[in-house]
Design a protein around this motif. Structure first.
Motif, PDB file in Angstrom:
ATOM      1  N   ILE A  66      23.125  71.552  80.709  1.00 49.76           N
ATOM      2  CA  ILE A  66      24.361  71.592  81.502  1.00 49.76           C
ATOM      3  C   ILE A  66      24.123  72.157  82.899  1.00 49.76           C
ATOM      4  CG2 ILE A  66      25.842  71.779  79.480  1.00 49.76           C
ATOM      5  CD1 ILE A  66      26.200  74.726  80.065  1.00 49.76           C
ATOM      6  N   LYS A  67      22.971  72.781  83.129  1.00 51.89           N
ATOM      7  CA  LYS A  67      22.659  73.240  84.480  1.00 51.89           C
ATOM      8  C   LYS A  67      22.471  72.060  85.424  1.00 51.89           C
ATOM      9  CE  LYS A  67      20.364  77.546  83.064  1.00 51.89           C
ATOM     10  NZ  LYS A  67      19.053  78.260  82.996  1.00 51.89           N
ATOM     11  N   ASN A  68      21.925  70.966  84.878  1.00 62.69           N
ATOM     12  CA  ASN A  68      21.648  69.781  85.689  1.00 62.69           C
ATOM     13  C   ASN A  68      22.801  68.782  85.690  1.00 62.69           C
ATOM     14  OD1 ASN A  68      19.012  70.758  86.195  1.00 62.69           O
ATOM     15  ND2 ASN A  68      18.289  69.882  84.270  1.00 62.69           N
ATOM     16  N   LYS A  69      23.602  68.793  84.620  1.00 62.04           N
ATOM     17  CA  LYS A  69      24.696  67.819  84.516  1.00 62.04           C
ATOM     18  C   LYS A  69      25.959  68.551  84.106  1.00 62.04           C
ATOM     19  CE  LYS A  69      21.738  63.859  83.425  1.00 62.04           C
ATOM     20  NZ  LYS A  69      21.468  62.746  82.490  1.00 62.04           N
ATOM     21  N   THR A  70      26.670  69.020  85.105  1.00 64.20           N
ATOM     22  CA  THR A  70      27.876  69.803  84.846  1.00 64.20           C
ATOM     23  C   THR A  70      29.116  68.932  84.664  1.00 64.20           C
ATOM     24  OG1 THR A  70      28.269  70.032  87.233  1.00 64.20           O
ATOM     25  CG2 THR A  70      26.975  71.761  86.154  1.00 64.20           C
ATOM     26  N   ASP A  71      28.963  67.616  84.819  1.00 66.79           N
ATOM     27  CA  ASP A  71      30.118  66.718  84.744  1.00 66.79           C
ATOM     28  C   ASP A  71      30.167  65.937  83.436  1.00 66.79           C
ATOM     29  OD1 ASP A  71      27.821  65.311  85.313  1.00 66.79           O
ATOM     30  OD2 ASP A  71      28.828  63.817  86.575  1.00 66.79           O
ATOM     31  N   VAL A  72      29.375  66.358  82.444  1.00 63.97           N
ATOM     32  CA  VAL A  72      29.342  65.665  81.157  1.00 63.97           C
ATOM     33  C   VAL A  72      29.983  66.554  80.100  1.00 63.97           C
ATOM     34  CG1 VAL A  72      27.886  64.553  79.431  1.00 63.97           C
ATOM     35  CG2 VAL A  72      27.201  64.532  81.840  1.00 63.97           C
ATOM     36  N   PRO A  73      31.236  66.259  79.700  1.00 66.78           N
ATOM     37  CA  PRO A  73      31.940  67.121  78.734  1.00 66.78           C
ATOM     38  C   PRO A  73      31.186  67.314  77.427  1.00 66.78           C
ATOM     39  CG  PRO A  73      33.470  65.585  79.766  1.00 66.78           C
ATOM     40  CD  PRO A  73      32.107  65.167  80.197  1.00 66.78           C
ATOM     41  N   SER A  74      30.494  66.266  76.976  1.00 66.78           N
ATOM     42  CA  SER A  74      29.794  66.370  75.694  1.00 66.78           C
ATOM     43  C   SER A  74      28.714  67.443  75.723  1.00 66.78           C
ATOM     44  CB  SER A  74      29.166  65.020  75.322  1.00 66.78           C
ATOM     45  OG  SER A  74      28.199  64.631  76.275  1.00 66.78           O
ATOM     46  N   GLN A  75      28.156  67.699  76.919  1.00 65.12           N
ATOM     47  CA  GLN A  75      27.147  68.748  77.028  1.00 65.12           C
ATOM     48  C   GLN A  75      27.752  70.113  76.751  1.00 65.12           C
ATOM     49  OE1 GLN A  75      24.154  67.648  77.135  1.00 65.12           O
ATOM     50  NE2 GLN A  75      23.502  66.956  79.135  1.00 65.12           N
ATOM     51  N   PHE A  76      28.972  70.339  77.223  1.00 64.61           N
ATOM     52  CA  PHE A  76      29.645  71.616  76.991  1.00 64.61           C
ATOM     53  C   PHE A  76      30.027  71.757  75.516  1.00 64.61           C
ATOM     54  CE2 PHE A  76      29.993  71.045  81.512  1.00 64.61           C
ATOM     55  CZ  PHE A  76      29.917  72.323  82.033  1.00 64.61           C
ATOM     56  N   LEU A  77      30.418  70.644  74.907  1.00 65.68           N
ATOM     57  CA  LEU A  77      30.699  70.676  73.477  1.00 65.68           C
ATOM     58  C   LEU A  77      29.448  71.059  72.691  1.00 65.68           C
ATOM     59  CD1 LEU A  77      32.879  67.460  73.010  1.00 65.68           C
ATOM     60  CD2 LEU A  77      33.654  69.823  72.921  1.00 65.68           C
ATOM     61  N   ASP A  78      28.315  70.498  73.084  1.00 62.61           N
ATOM     62  CA  ASP A  78      27.062  70.818  72.415  1.00 62.61           C
ATOM     63  C   ASP A  78      26.758  72.313  72.504  1.00 62.61           C
ATOM     64  OD1 ASP A  78      26.616  68.232  71.655  1.00 62.61           O
ATOM     65  OD2 ASP A  78      25.140  67.778  73.219  1.00 62.61           O
ATOM     66  N   VAL A  79      26.924  72.877  73.707  1.00 57.77           N
ATOM     67  CA  VAL A  79      26.653  74.306  73.884  1.00 57.77           C
ATOM     68  C   VAL A  79      27.606  75.136  73.034  1.00 57.77           C
ATOM     69  CG1 VAL A  79      26.637  76.229  75.522  1.00 57.77           C
ATOM     70  CG2 VAL A  79      25.684  74.013  76.193  1.00 57.77           C
ATOM     71  N   ALA A  80      28.875  74.757  73.001  1.00 58.67           N
ATOM     72  CA  ALA A  80      29.860  75.501  72.216  1.00 58.67           C
ATOM     73  C   ALA A  80      29.510  75.491  70.729  1.00 58.67           C
ATOM     74  CB  ALA A  80      31.255  74.923  72.439  1.00 58.67           C
ATOM     75  N   VAL A  81      29.073  74.346  70.222  1.00 55.93           N
ATOM     76  CA  VAL A  81      28.681  74.248  68.816  1.00 55.93           C
ATOM     77  C   VAL A  81      27.476  75.138  68.535  1.00 55.93           C
ATOM     78  CG1 VAL A  81      27.732  72.711  67.059  1.00 55.93           C
ATOM     79  CG2 VAL A  81      29.664  71.963  68.449  1.00 55.93           C
ATOM     80  N   SER A  82      26.480  75.112  69.433  1.00 55.97           N
ATOM     81  CA  SER A  82      25.296  75.948  69.237  1.00 55.97           C
ATOM     82  C   SER A  82      25.652  77.432  69.290  1.00 55.97           C
ATOM     83  CB  SER A  82      24.232  75.618  70.295  1.00 55.97           C
ATOM     84  OG  SER A  82      23.576  74.406  69.989  1.00 55.97           O
ATOM     85  N   LEU A  83      26.552  77.803  70.202  1.00 57.39           N
ATOM     86  CA  LEU A  83      26.996  79.194  70.264  1.00 57.39           C
ATOM     87  C   LEU A  83      27.636  79.613  68.940  1.00 57.39           C
ATOM     88  CD1 LEU A  83      28.512  79.286  73.859  1.00 57.39           C
ATOM     89  CD2 LEU A  83      26.671  80.773  73.035  1.00 57.39           C
ATOM     90  N   ALA A  84      28.434  78.725  68.353  1.00 57.56           N
ATOM     91  CA  ALA A  84      29.082  79.027  67.083  1.00 57.56           C
ATOM     92  C   ALA A  84      28.063  79.171  65.956  1.00 57.56           C
ATOM     93  CB  ALA A  84      30.094  77.940  66.743  1.00 57.56           C
ATOM     94  N   LYS A  85      27.034  78.322  65.961  1.00 57.90           N
ATOM     95  CA  LYS A  85      26.018  78.404  64.915  1.00 57.90           C
ATOM     96  C   LYS A  85      25.239  79.713  65.008  1.00 57.90           C
ATOM     97  CE  LYS A  85      25.207  73.469  64.023  1.00 57.90           C
ATOM     98  NZ  LYS A  85      25.280  73.541  62.541  1.00 57.90           N
ATOM     99  N   VAL A  86      24.842  80.083  66.226  1.00 61.68           N
ATOM    100  CA  VAL A  86      24.120  81.345  66.408  1.00 61.68           C
ATOM    101  C   VAL A  86      25.006  82.524  66.012  1.00 61.68           C
ATOM    102  CG1 VAL A  86      23.039  82.892  68.092  1.00 61.68           C
ATOM    103  CG2 VAL A  86      22.600  80.420  68.202  1.00 61.68           C
ATOM    104  N   ALA A  87      26.266  82.474  66.436  1.00 60.61           N
ATOM    105  CA  ALA A  87      27.192  83.563  66.133  1.00 60.61           C
ATOM    106  C   ALA A  87      27.440  83.683  64.630  1.00 60.61           C
ATOM    107  CB  ALA A  87      28.511  83.348  66.870  1.00 60.61           C
ATOM    108  N   ASP A  88      27.497  82.544  63.940  1.00 60.05           N
ATOM    109  CA  ASP A  88      27.722  82.572  62.499  1.00 60.05           C
ATOM    110  C   ASP A  88      26.577  83.276  61.781  1.00 60.05           C
ATOM    111  OD1 ASP A  88      29.196  81.810  60.119  1.00 60.05           O
ATOM    112  OD2 ASP A  88      27.584  80.374  59.765  1.00 60.05           O
TER     113      ASP A  88
END
Length: 340
Positions: free
Chosen positions: A272-294
């Motif tokens: 997402i540092k290189n492509k800030t205009d792709v919503p799916s990239q932010f969704l991916d990061v959010a899912v990974s954050l949830a997995k790590v947090a879990d």
């Protein structure tokens, strides 16, 4: 389980003809001088086709061809085993028997599909070339890969996992053969990485965790050799890392699971540092954050877990695209945080 994957063969370039007078002259056969091969049974990777070698249940090519008695209709063994009546004619199935001859024909068809290739005549004499009626066929390894992937995906969706795995193994072997001849090109590594990930999905669906881990790890190995600047590649890489984390998580190895989840998170953050205009990239990061947090929560690191869930929620709230998928992801993370 459903396979979600971009076609690793979609962006491969078709071979181009060398420029010359002959190319300009053959307008009747097309400027390229190349004749695209056609499957005599109508199978190709671009259209939905059911032919004489298709199972009418999974709609993929027959695997372990099995004939119903007494109606004689043929299906994949795994597909017809779920029925008491023939899906085509409704007749009671008294018994089933393997059709080895038909399966041998199907296997030969798969082996020969999209392998048509002829080398170009090494001659600069235009008249000599015309007299020999030389036909240059296209190298259709791309078509073969797409065809095998299409058949595997159909079979997997119909829960005929053995069939899907068989087709993907052939596809992986084809790519490995190309790598042995051409080297580890980005295109080939991308293709092999994606196909290996799908093989991991098949093994996981079959309960073969050890083989699934092996395939996912090999997928990661190949994808890491590529420049991490394409959305599809980074997504597939991060998904393979997450699947490794999932397997470790359910095996009870939380530290290993967190390590894989964290690696996936780092890949997605870099994306997402290189492509800030792709919503799916932010969704991916959010899912990974949830997995790590879990995992952090399971390990007793409550404060760290809460921060991870909250960061994921903020990412989702920052998106302007309010799709159903975004809402589902946000509800998932909110539920995780609420439990804590």
């Amino acid at each position: 389980m459903t396979i979600h994957v971009f076609c690793p063969f979609a962006k491969a370039a078709r071979p181009q003809d060398a420029p010359g007078k002959k190319q300009q002259k053959d307008s009747a056969a097309g400027d390229s001088g190349i004749i695209s091969p056609k499957c005599p049974f109508g199978y190709d990777s671009q259209t939905f086709k059911l032919g004489p070698f298709s199972c009418m249940i999974c709609q993929a090519l027959l695997f372990d061809s099995t004939r119903c008695v007494p109606c004689t209709h043929v299906f994949c063994k795994a597909c017809i085993s779920r029925f008491n009546d023939c899906p085509l004619c409704g007749a009671d199935i008294e018994s089933t028997e393997a059709d080895a001859n038909l399966q041998s024909t199907v296997d030969r068809f798969i082996e020969g599909h999209a392998r048509i290739k002829r080398s170009q005549v090494e001659s600069t004499d235009e008249e000599e070339v015309e007299e020999k009626k030389t036909v240059i066929y296209e190298d259709v390894s791309l078509e073969r890969g797409s065809f095998l992937l299409q058949q595997a995906t159909r079979a997997f969706r119909a829960q005929n996992v053995e069939s899907a795995k068989s087709r993907l193994i052939i596809c992986a072997e084809d790519i490995r053969d190309q790598i042995s001849r051409m080297g580890n090109t980005s295109e080939l590594c991308s293709q092999l990485g994606a196909v290996l990930g799908l093989l991991g999905d098949c093994c996981r669906a079959m309960g073969d965790t050890a083989s699934a881990v092996t395939y996912f790890e090999e997928s990661v190995e190949f994808l890491l050799q590529l420049p991490q600047d394409e959305t599809e590649i980074t997504h597939t890489l991060s998904v393979s890392l997450n699947k490794l984390g999932d397997l470790k998580y359910y095996d009870g190895d939380l530290q290993a699971a967190r390590s894989y989840y964290d690696r996936s998170l780092n890949v997605r953050r870099d994306a997402i540092k290189n492509k800030t205009d792709v919503p799916s990239q932010f969704l991916d990061v959010a899912v990974s954050l949830a997995k790590v947090a879990d995992v952090d929560r399971s390990l007793g690191n409550e404060d760290t877990a809460i921060k991870g869930f909250q960061e994921g929620i903020k990412l989702l709230e920052s998106l302007t695209l309010k799709s159903e998928e975004t809402a589902l992801e946000q509800r998932f993370i909110n539920s995780q945080l609420a439990e804590k």
